[in-house]
Design an enzyme around this catalytic site. Sequence first.
Site, mmCIF file in Angstrom:
data_model
loop_
_atom_site.group_PDB
_atom_site.id
_atom_site.type_symbol
_atom_site.label_atom_id
_atom_site.label_comp_id
_atom_site.label_asym_id
_atom_site.label_seq_id
_atom_site.Cartn_x
_atom_site.Cartn_y
_atom_site.Cartn_z
ATOM 1 N N LYS A 191 32.367 39.320 48.532
ATOM 2 C CA LYS A 191 31.685 40.232 48.241
ATOM 3 C C LYS A 191 31.181 41.106 49.455
ATOM 4 C CE LYS A 191 30.823 38.606 44.046
ATOM 5 N NZ LYS A 191 31.507 38.920 42.986
ATOM 6 N N SER A 219 35.374 42.444 40.646
ATOM 7 C CA SER A 219 34.185 42.939 41.432
ATOM 8 C C SER A 219 34.406 43.758 42.456
ATOM 9 C CB SER A 219 33.480 41.621 41.611
ATOM 10 O OG SER A 219 33.713 40.859 42.958
#
Length: 157
Positions: free
Chosen positions: A84, A41
């Site tokens: 993230k 990610s």
Amino acid sequence: MYIPRFILRCSGVLGYLVQYGCIAHCALEYGADFVVCSGPSMEPTIHTNDIVLTEHVSVLRNHVQKGDIVIAHSPTNPRQYICKRVVAMEGDRVFMPKNDTHSLVPKGHVWLEGDNTSNSTDSRTYGAIPYGLLRSRVFYRVWPVYDMGNLKHPAER
């Protein structure tokens, strides 16, 4: 009462081990620690098995900013951590691709997205996450050695 010298030495060593263990725990819990990242990610910024150095002070003092990479508890599985980038803070408007609308990030929340937008489960899926789920801020890549250094957004490379 006679206490053998061996027992006295062992208790002294045990006392030092407990003290150093407490110091190490506090340093890792409230200072900085190492994290091994996994998953696609955050590619191309962070790859699977990259080791990064994180610090907890920014999160504890509410000094996380847009663009920072953070480690947080997953909102769908609290035993799992996610890595993230902070894309929006409370009060910011973000685009919700699911229903093609804009949404306001609620007070006390942040909007997190992976740099690899085509292969990331993030706030676009589960919405803004509470600031309390943030654990630390990533600031330095330690491994691999050839890529060691401060982390920058792919647009800044």
